[in-house]
Motif scaffolding. Structure first.
Motif, PDB file in Angstrom:
ATOM      1  N   ASN A  41       0.838  -1.201   0.000  1.00 14.18           N
ATOM      2  CA  ASN A  41       0.000   0.000   0.000  1.00 14.18           C
ATOM      3  C   ASN A  41       0.870   1.247   0.000  1.00 14.18           C
ATOM      4  O   ASN A  41       0.981   1.934   1.014  1.00 14.18           O
ATOM      5  CB  ASN A  41      -0.927  -0.015   1.220  1.00 14.18           C
ATOM      6  N   PRO A  42       1.481   1.547  -1.148  1.00 10.20           N
ATOM      7  CA  PRO A  42       2.334   2.730  -1.199  1.00 10.20           C
ATOM      8  C   PRO A  42       1.519   4.006  -0.970  1.00 10.20           C
ATOM      9  O   PRO A  42       0.338   4.072  -1.314  1.00 10.20           O
ATOM     10  CB  PRO A  42       2.928   2.693  -2.605  1.00 10.20           C
ATOM     11  N   THR A  43       2.156   4.972  -0.379  1.00  8.33           N
ATOM     12  CA  THR A  43       1.485   6.264  -0.160  1.00  8.33           C
ATOM     13  C   THR A  43       1.640   7.158  -1.384  1.00  8.33           C
ATOM     14  O   THR A  43       1.130   8.264  -1.402  1.00  8.33           O
ATOM     15  CB  THR A  43       2.078   6.985   1.070  1.00  8.33           C
ATOM     16  N   THR A  44       2.344   6.646  -2.389  1.00  9.66           N
ATOM     17  CA  THR A  44       2.598   7.420  -3.602  1.00  9.66           C
ATOM     18  C   THR A  44       1.904   6.767  -4.790  1.00  9.66           C
ATOM     19  O   THR A  44       1.217   5.759  -4.651  1.00  9.66           O
ATOM     20  CB  THR A  44       4.122   7.472  -3.839  1.00  9.66           C
ATOM     21  N   HIS A  45       2.128   7.326  -5.960  1.00  7.05           N
ATOM     22  CA  HIS A  45       1.498   6.877  -7.207  1.00  7.05           C
ATOM     23  C   HIS A  45       1.753   5.401  -7.491  1.00  7.05           C
ATOM     24  O   HIS A  45       2.861   4.912  -7.339  1.00  7.05           O
ATOM     25  CB  HIS A  45       2.054   7.706  -8.364  1.00  7.05           C
ATOM     26  N   THR A  46       0.712   4.685  -7.914  1.00 11.35           N
ATOM     27  CA  THR A  46       0.858   3.320  -8.410  1.00 11.35           C
ATOM     28  C   THR A  46      -0.273   3.017  -9.394  1.00 11.35           C
ATOM     29  O   THR A  46      -1.355   3.585  -9.298  1.00 11.35           O
ATOM     30  CB  THR A  46       0.860   2.272  -7.268  1.00 11.35           C
ATOM     31  N   ASP A  70       5.016   4.266 -12.175  1.00 13.16           N
ATOM     32  CA  ASP A  70       5.264   4.580 -10.771  1.00 13.16           C
ATOM     33  C   ASP A  70       6.621   5.268 -10.613  1.00 13.16           C
ATOM     34  O   ASP A  70       6.746   6.269  -9.914  1.00 13.16           O
ATOM     35  CB  ASP A  70       5.248   3.318  -9.915  1.00 13.16           C
ATOM     36  N   ALA A  73       6.701   8.800 -12.344  1.00 12.24           N
ATOM     37  CA  ALA A  73       5.935   9.795 -11.586  1.00 12.24           C
ATOM     38  C   ALA A  73       6.736  10.393 -10.433  1.00 12.24           C
ATOM     39  O   ALA A  73       6.473  11.504  -9.999  1.00 12.24           O
ATOM     40  CB  ALA A  73       4.648   9.166 -11.047  1.00 12.24           C
ATOM     41  N   HIS A  74       7.737   9.648  -9.962  1.00 13.03           N
ATOM     42  CA  HIS A  74       8.546  10.119  -8.829  1.00 13.03           C
ATOM     43  C   HIS A  74       9.939  10.552  -9.247  1.00 13.03           C
ATOM     44  O   HIS A  74      10.811  10.729  -8.389  1.00 13.03           O
ATOM     45  CB  HIS A  74       8.617   9.031  -7.759  1.00 13.03           C
TER      46      HIS A  74
END
Length: 119
Positions: A41-46, A70, A73-74
């Motif tokens: 459950n990443p807190t960032t884009h996926t 992903d 995006a980072h």
């Protein structure tokens, strides 16, 4: 990464745009392999839908090597890897309320999955 400008949009619409890259990568999975989607459950884009996390599916197609959205995006680069079409039974995803004959295919990247045993 180039910026999408207004004058570039008609070209993309007319010709299509692909994140496919010409990079040699060994596929981790083959058509017919059973995989389990990682339950992270990443807190960032996926691009990994929450409803497939932890679920068992079967590789139906290897689309080839694509950039990983992903990572892009980072700002972590393209991180090219194989993208697969994975089939899940509806009952695997939604339990007994789903019809046993129904299934759903989702495109998932290598990093999202682990090889699994099928019962």
């Amino acid at each position: 990464m180039p910026v999408l400008t207004e004058e570039f949009v008609p070209i993309l619409v007319k010709t299509g745009a692909s994140a496919r890259v010409d990079v040699a990568r060994t596929a981790r999975f083959r058509v017919g392999d059973w995989v389990r989607v990682k339950n992270i459950n990443p807190t960032t884009h996926t691009r990994m839908p929450r409803y497939v996390r932890g679920k068992l599916g079967c590789i139906k197609r290897d689309h080839g090597v694509f950039i990983t959205p992903d990572a892009v995006a980072h700002g972590l680069g393209e991180h090219p890897q194989h993208l697969y079409s994975v089939s899940f039974s509806a009952t695997e995803l939604w339990g007994d309320v789903a019809l046993a004959q129904d299934s759903l295919r989702i495109d998932l990247w290598d990093d999202y999955m682990e090889l699994a045993e099928h019962e």
